[in-house]
Scaffold this motif. Structure first.
Motif, short mmCIF file in Angstrom:
data_model
loop_
_atom_site.label_atom_id
_atom_site.label_comp_id
_atom_site.label_asym_id
_atom_site.label_seq_id
_atom_site.Cartn_x
_atom_site.Cartn_y
_atom_site.Cartn_z
N GLU A 146 1.28 -1.04 0.37
CA GLU A 146 0.12 0.55 -0.32
C GLU A 146 0.96 0.95 -0.05
N LYS A 147 1.71 1.36 0.81
CA LYS A 147 2.52 2.68 0.51
C LYS A 147 3.74 2.27 -0.01
N ARG A 148 3.73 1.20 -1.26
CA ARG A 148 4.87 1.80 -2.56
C ARG A 148 6.35 2.08 -1.63
N GLY A 149 6.95 2.28 -1.54
CA GLY A 149 8.12 2.80 -0.94
C GLY A 149 9.19 3.71 -1.79
N VAL A 150 10.11 4.01 -1.86
CA VAL A 150 11.15 4.56 -2.30
C VAL A 150 12.13 4.47 -3.75
N ILE A 151 12.18 4.64 -4.55
CA ILE A 151 13.13 4.58 -5.54
C ILE A 151 14.42 5.05 -5.04
N HIS A 152 15.01 4.33 -4.88
CA HIS A 152 16.59 5.19 -4.27
C HIS A 152 17.67 5.45 -5.42
N ALA A 153 18.36 6.61 -4.56
CA ALA A 153 19.27 7.04 -5.76
C ALA A 153 18.60 7.45 -7.12
N GLY A 172 13.76 9.27 -3.82
CA GLY A 172 14.93 9.37 -3.29
C GLY A 172 16.56 10.15 -3.89
N ILE A 173 16.18 11.63 -2.99
CA ILE A 173 17.77 12.25 -3.37
C ILE A 173 17.92 12.12 -2.52
N GLY A 174 19.59 12.65 -2.84
CA GLY A 174 21.00 12.59 -2.43
C GLY A 174 21.69 13.75 -3.11
N GLY A 175 23.74 13.17 -1.94
CA GLY A 175 23.76 13.47 -2.64
C GLY A 175 24.62 14.33 -4.48
N PRO A 176 23.88 13.26 -5.33
CA PRO A 176 24.39 13.69 -6.99
C PRO A 176 23.63 14.82 -7.13
N VAL A 177 22.35 15.76 -6.48
CA VAL A 177 21.70 16.73 -6.85
C VAL A 177 22.85 17.86 -6.81
N THR A 178 23.77 17.54 -5.61
CA THR A 178 24.65 18.98 -5.55
C THR A 178 25.04 18.98 -6.83
N PHE A 205 28.91 5.87 0.20
CA PHE A 205 28.27 6.69 -0.73
C PHE A 205 28.17 7.57 -1.34
N LEU A 206 28.24 7.94 -2.34
CA LEU A 206 27.35 9.57 -3.41
C LEU A 206 27.56 10.76 -2.09
N PRO A 207 29.16 11.50 -1.38
CA PRO A 207 28.89 12.08 -0.77
C PRO A 207 28.31 13.29 -1.83
N PRO A 208 27.75 14.64 -1.12
CA PRO A 208 27.70 16.16 -1.44
C PRO A 208 28.80 16.41 -2.13
N GLN A 209 29.06 17.46 -2.75
CA GLN A 209 29.87 18.12 -3.97
C GLN A 209 31.04 18.04 -2.46
N PRO A 210 31.40 19.48 -1.98
CA PRO A 210 31.86 19.87 -0.98
C PRO A 210 33.08 18.23 -0.46
N PHE A 211 32.55 17.28 -0.44
CA PHE A 211 32.80 15.87 0.52
C PHE A 211 32.81 14.52 -0.78
N ARG A 212 33.44 15.10 -1.97
CA ARG A 212 33.33 14.15 -3.07
C ARG A 212 35.20 13.49 -3.64
N GLY A 213 34.50 12.14 -3.17
CA GLY A 213 36.09 11.92 -2.64
C GLY A 213 36.35 11.76 -1.55
N LYS A 214 35.67 11.45 -0.62
CA LYS A 214 35.70 11.08 1.23
C LYS A 214 34.67 10.74 1.34
N ARG A 215 34.32 10.05 3.08
CA ARG A 215 33.10 9.13 2.90
C ARG A 215 31.75 10.48 3.28
N ASN A 216 31.11 9.63 2.67
CA ASN A 216 29.48 10.42 3.02
C ASN A 216 28.98 9.68 4.27
N GLU A 217 28.28 10.76 4.74
CA GLU A 217 27.63 10.53 6.49
C GLU A 217 26.30 11.61 6.39
N PRO A 218 25.34 10.78 7.51
CA PRO A 218 24.62 11.48 7.27
C PRO A 218 24.11 12.88 7.65
N LYS A 219 24.88 13.98 8.64
CA LYS A 219 25.09 14.88 8.28
C LYS A 219 24.92 15.77 7.49
#
Length: 253
Positions: A146-153, A172-178, A205-219
């Motif tokens: 019923e709730k369907r879900g998320v198309i991740h990344a 699901g929208i994350g780092g690549p949008v930056t 994975f997939l950190p935002p632009q300022p952290f590309r090449g580094k480990r991504n984190e929830p914050k």
């Protein structure tokens, strides 16, 4: 903020996992959904979820792992999903970019997990890479939870975004949008609006632009929020509030 796709149980967090989790309140993280990718990995994901009341989890078989699942994998996922910490089935789906598992195995395992999610009344977390047409064909032909879900990344164009949104899925929208060159994803955000979006990092994975090449984190969701707010000409507060409401409704409602 809600991070709807983390892998905090992965080895990249072995040295400071507890520190990151302890910082959730200060970092403004309401809760995260920690996502499993195979049976043993889903067990580890669930164990990490038990470390904090701000962590929930998803159990599933990633398309890369489809070729090696036992025949009773769905029953074993069902057993894991008996925990109140489990709020979704996945990461499941199709990945025809790398084809680490044969497409026919990916399809079979994906469909079984759709059926499981429907039976358990849990949303899906769907991985799609170079397989949007086939994923849509399967999802539009199956009886969905019923709730369907998320198309991740989500990484395709607006035409595909609309098809999945019309099926009832969130994107699901994350780092690549930056990323400076990712105008297509920003166009998707602009056209679908906040009503159909949840935030995610896919960390490590997939950190935002300022952290590309580094480990991504929830914050680092802050950078995603800033970009979305700019695209939609609204405030970061509005983006936070609306995407958090969407995540709560999907995973905790």
């Amino acid at each position: 903020m809600v991070d709807t796709h983390t892998h905090l149980h992965f080895h990249q967090f072995d040295s400071d996992r507890e520190r990151i989790i302890a910082g959730f309140e200060e970092d403004g993280i309401d809760f995260v959904v920690n996502v499993g990718v195979d049976l043993e990995d889903s067990k580890r994901s669930l164990e990490v979820a038990k470390l904090s009341d701000r962590i929930f989890c998803s159990v599933g078989i990633h398309p890369h792992e489809a070729k090696s699942v036992p025949e009773n994998f769905a029953e074993r996922l069902k057993e894991l999903a008996e925990s109140e910490k489990v709020v979704a089935i996945g990461e499941t789906g199709l990945d025809f970019f790398r084809n680490i598992s044969p497409p026919e195995d990916q399809r079979r395992v994906f469909i079984e997990q759709i059926e499981l999610a429907r039976m358990l009344d849990l949303p899906l977390i769907v991985h799609v890479r170079e397989a949007y047409e086939e994923a849509y064909r399967i999802l539009s032909g199956e009886k969905l939870p019923e709730k369907r879900g998320v198309i991740h990344a989500f990484s395709s164009n607006y035409e595909w975004a609309k098809k999945f949104v019309d099926l009832g899925f969130l994107l699901g929208i994350g780092g690549p949008v930056t990323y400076p060159k990712n105008d297509s994803l920003r166009e998707v955000v602009r056209k679908v609006g906040l009503e159909h979006i949840v935030l995610e990092t896919d960390c490590p994975f997939l950190p935002p632009q300022p952290f590309r090449g580094k480990r991504n984190e929830p914050k680092y969701l802050r950078y995603v929020i800033e970009t979305i707010a700019s695209v939609l000409d609204t405030s970061c507060t509005v983006v936070e509030e609306r995407t958090t409401e969407n995540a709560i409704r999907l995973f905790k409602g």
